[in-house]
Design a protein around this motif. Structure first.
Motif, PDB file in Angstrom:
ATOM      1  N   PRO A  81       0.799  -1.231   0.000  1.00 25.03           N
ATOM      2  CA  PRO A  81       0.000   0.000   0.000  1.00 25.03           C
ATOM      3  C   PRO A  81       0.832   1.282   0.000  1.00 25.03           C
ATOM      4  N   PHE A  82       2.130   1.183  -0.275  1.00 24.82           N
ATOM      5  CA  PHE A  82       2.962   2.384  -0.296  1.00 24.82           C
ATOM      6  C   PHE A  82       2.669   3.218  -1.544  1.00 24.82           C
ATOM      7  N   LEU A  83       2.686   4.520  -1.370  1.00 25.43           N
ATOM      8  CA  LEU A  83       2.645   5.462  -2.480  1.00 25.43           C
ATOM      9  C   LEU A  83       4.024   6.050  -2.732  1.00 25.43           C
ATOM     10  N   LEU A  84       4.718   6.413  -1.657  1.00 26.08           N
ATOM     11  CA  LEU A  84       6.056   6.980  -1.752  1.00 26.08           C
ATOM     12  C   LEU A  84       6.831   6.622  -0.485  1.00 26.08           C
ATOM     13  N   PRO A  85       7.680   5.602  -0.546  1.00 29.24           N
ATOM     14  CA  PRO A  85       8.459   5.226   0.635  1.00 29.24           C
ATOM     15  C   PRO A  85       9.533   6.278   0.936  1.00 29.24           C
ATOM     16  N   SER A  86       9.874   6.389   2.202  1.00 28.69           N
ATOM     17  CA  SER A  86      10.916   7.321   2.633  1.00 28.69           C
ATOM     18  C   SER A  86      12.172   6.542   3.015  1.00 28.69           C
ATOM     19  N   SER A  87      13.265   6.840   2.330  1.00 25.11           N
ATOM     20  CA  SER A  87      14.534   6.210   2.680  1.00 25.11           C
ATOM     21  C   SER A  87      15.185   6.893   3.881  1.00 25.11           C
ATOM     22  N   ALA A  88      14.810   8.136   4.163  1.00 22.45           N
ATOM     23  CA  ALA A  88      15.372   8.857   5.305  1.00 22.45           C
ATOM     24  C   ALA A  88      14.728   8.416   6.617  1.00 22.45           C
ATOM     25  N   ASP A  89      13.437   8.126   6.570  1.00 23.15           N
ATOM     26  CA  ASP A  89      12.700   7.699   7.756  1.00 23.15           C
ATOM     27  C   ASP A  89      11.533   6.839   7.288  1.00 23.15           C
ATOM     28  N   PRO A  90      11.700   5.503   7.232  1.00 22.16           N
ATOM     29  CA  PRO A  90      10.634   4.631   6.719  1.00 22.16           C
ATOM     30  C   PRO A  90       9.281   4.870   7.383  1.00 22.16           C
ATOM     31  N   ARG A  91       9.281   5.312   8.633  1.00 26.92           N
ATOM     32  CA  ARG A  91       8.021   5.587   9.330  1.00 26.92           C
ATOM     33  C   ARG A  91       7.225   6.684   8.645  1.00 26.92           C
ATOM     34  N   ALA A  92       7.926   7.610   7.977  1.00 26.00           N
ATOM     35  CA  ALA A  92       7.266   8.737   7.314  1.00 26.00           C
ATOM     36  C   ALA A  92       6.756   8.377   5.918  1.00 26.00           C
ATOM     37  N   SER A  93       6.977   7.154   5.475  1.00 25.33           N
ATOM     38  CA  SER A  93       6.534   6.745   4.144  1.00 25.33           C
ATOM     39  C   SER A  93       5.042   6.994   3.970  1.00 25.33           C
ATOM     40  N   LEU A  94       4.673   7.427   2.787  1.00 29.21           N
ATOM     41  CA  LEU A  94       3.270   7.713   2.486  1.00 29.21           C
ATOM     42  C   LEU A  94       2.608   6.457   1.937  1.00 29.21           C
ATOM     43  N   THR A  95       1.464   6.112   2.484  1.00 29.54           N
ATOM     44  CA  THR A  95       0.741   4.928   2.036  1.00 29.54           C
ATOM     45  C   THR A  95      -0.692   5.293   1.660  1.00 29.54           C
ATOM     46  N   VAL A  96      -1.361   4.332   1.073  1.00 28.59           N
ATOM     47  CA  VAL A  96      -2.766   4.514   0.704  1.00 28.59           C
ATOM     48  C   VAL A  96      -3.614   4.840   1.933  1.00 28.59           C
ATOM     49  N   TRP A  97      -3.237   4.297   3.090  1.00 20.41           N
ATOM     50  CA  TRP A  97      -4.063   4.419   4.284  1.00 20.41           C
ATOM     51  C   TRP A  97      -3.803   5.680   5.089  1.00 20.41           C
ATOM     52  N   ASP A  98      -2.716   6.405   4.827  1.00 18.86           N
ATOM     53  CA  ASP A  98      -2.413   7.534   5.709  1.00 18.86           C
ATOM     54  C   ASP A  98      -1.955   8.783   4.969  1.00 18.86           C
ATOM     55  N   ALA A  99      -2.212   8.879   3.674  1.00 22.29           N
ATOM     56  CA  ALA A  99      -1.784  10.066   2.929  1.00 22.29           C
ATOM     57  C   ALA A  99      -2.884  10.620   2.036  1.00 22.29           C
ATOM     58  N   SER A 100      -4.126  10.265   2.311  1.00 18.88           N
ATOM     59  CA  SER A 100      -5.224  10.683   1.440  1.00 18.88           C
ATOM     60  C   SER A 100      -5.933  11.918   1.980  1.00 18.88           C
ATOM     61  N   SER A 101      -6.791  12.471   1.155  1.00 20.13           N
ATOM     62  CA  SER A 101      -7.687  13.537   1.601  1.00 20.13           C
ATOM     63  C   SER A 101      -8.783  12.940   2.483  1.00 20.13           C
ATOM     64  N   SER A 102      -9.685  13.777   2.937  1.00 16.38           N
ATOM     65  CA  SER A 102     -10.739  13.331   3.840  1.00 16.38           C
ATOM     66  C   SER A 102     -11.733  12.419   3.131  1.00 16.38           C
ATOM     67  N   HIS A 103     -12.522  11.737   3.935  1.00 20.84           N
ATOM     68  CA  HIS A 103     -13.568  10.844   3.419  1.00 20.84           C
ATOM     69  C   HIS A 103     -14.513  11.611   2.493  1.00 20.84           C
ATOM     70  N   MET A 104     -14.978  12.749   2.930  1.00 27.64           N
ATOM     71  CA  MET A 104     -15.912  13.554   2.141  1.00 27.64           C
ATOM     72  C   MET A 104     -15.288  13.997   0.820  1.00 27.64           C
TER      73      MET A 104
END
Length: 384
Positions: free
Chosen positions: A317-340
């Motif tokens: 589910p990664f969109l853009l992994p972070s090599s500097a800090d893997p925890r900051a990697s952007l995924t489908v589940w935590d980098a989207s706009s709001s539900h609405m």
């Protein structure tokens, strides 16, 4: 106001991930043959009239094809704001190079025939080559860097810091991915020219297309080997709430050997995607030699679709992994706009994208047929 609850937030996120893939794939398939034709222009066409034939195979449709790139950029901006912020900021110089090259195309189309001077026209022909080659290479290099991970990090306020440089993007693996992109779009452009032209131009395009198809097959296979042997992937190591509001820092992730193959191990049927990438290129090569014009273009399109989808399902589910800090990697589940926001945009997509598809299909239906020297010389055709 509560209509958006009809579709769960996690489902909407996956839908928008798939829609983003669809838009990027539509761009690769349609504008791909535009870019490929531009790269082939100085080589398959040796006279001024032959080059005008090549230009007029894409002249009526390139603007419509580029709409998919605009829609893709808009979808990233609206559906995945952090992804837009990181990619368009961190890859600023690369994006500038792409835009500069893409601007050369319409200028080349419009200005090339303004003067009869052979040097003037030859200069614009090479500008059209640059306008095809540079975006093709950089798009592939960008995909390579997504697989490698991008050096960005987030602070506690989710402010983005990019620690990389333009030259840092040009690693051997990223350049290999760039060559895959160049090869597959050259293959697509050659198959298009074989279908749309006659005579020497079509024969030269057939020869170059055969080489490009073979190169796509070999380079994509080599990229898979490199990905499994030398490139580590990323893996989420914590429980992630797929319904929570977006915040990449709520999870933990790690860099792990072979992680990009986790989805294939979990769902073996996904191997159909890379298999289609390889089989499509091989089939395009065979059909070019057998002079099956439409079949070769369809096989080339299958190869491109397989390659693009293979990358998408590998990193999900990664969109853009972070090599500097893997925890900051952007995924489908935590980098989207709001539900609405995702729901409202989905309603717009359901209404307007089918209209765009139908109109595009109608345009190609109207413009079906070959472009030849006689039609280009006809003053009533308003040819380039």
């Amino acid at each position: 106001m509560i209509l958006h609850t009809l579709i769960d937030y996690d489902v909407l996120r996956v839908i928008w991930w798939a829609l983003l893939g669809f838009l990027l794939l539509a761009f690769a398939l349609t504008d791909g043959f535009d870019l490929g034709s531009g790269m082939l222009l100085p080589f398959v066409a040796r006279t001024d009239l032959e080059r005008r034939v090549v230009i007029n195979t894409v002249g009526p449709v390139w603007e419509g094809n580029q709409v998919w790139l605009i829609l893709g950029g808009g979808a990233i901006f609206a559906a995945w704001p952090p992804l837009y912020a990181v990619s368009f900021s961190g890859f600023y110089l690369a994006m500038f190079a792409i835009l500069f090259a893409l601007i050369l195309r319409p200028v080349g189309f419009k200005y090339r025939s303004k003067r009869e001077d052979p040097r003037w026209r030859a200069s614009w022909d090479w500008a059209l080559f640059v306008g095809g080659f540079v975006p093709s290479l950089i798009f592939g290099v960008a995909m390579g860097n997504v697989l490698l991970g991008v050096p960005f990090r987030l602070n506690d306020d989710l402010r983005i810091f990019y620690d990389g440089s333009f030259l840092g993007l040009l690693s051997p693996f990223a350049l290999l991915c760039g060559l895959v992109s160049v090869a597959m779009l050259t293959m697509q452009g050659a198959c298009w020219l074989v279908m749309k032209t006659r005579g020497p131009v079509a024969e030269r395009a057939r020869a170059y297309g055969s080489v490009a198809a073979l190169a796509t097959l070999v380079l994509f296979a080599l990229g898979g080997v490199a990905l499994s042997a030398w490139v580590d992937g990323y893996r989420i190591t914590s429980i992630i709430d797929t319904l929570a509001t977006s915040n990449p820092l709520r999870k933990t992730a790690e860099l792990a050997p072979g992680a990009w193959f986790d989805n294939y191990h979990a769902h073996p049927w996904l191997m159909a995607a890379p298999a289609a990438g390889l089989a499509g290129a091989a089939l395009a090569l065979a059909l070019l030699r057998l002079r099956r014009e439409v079949g070769a273009l369809l096989a080339s399109s299958l190869s491109i679709a397989g390659i693009v989808v293979a990358v998408g399902v590998s990193i999900f589910p990664f969109l853009l992994p972070s090599s500097a800090d893997p925890r900051a990697s952007l995924t489908v589940w935590d980098a989207s706009s709001s539900h609405m926001t995702l729901f409202i945009m989905l309603v717009s997509v359901v209404i307007f994208v089918p209209i765009i598809v139908l109109y595009t299909a109608w345009v190609y239906r109207v413009l079906w047929g070959k472009v030849d020297e006689k039609s280009v010389e006809d003053p009533h055709n308003h040819a380039y």
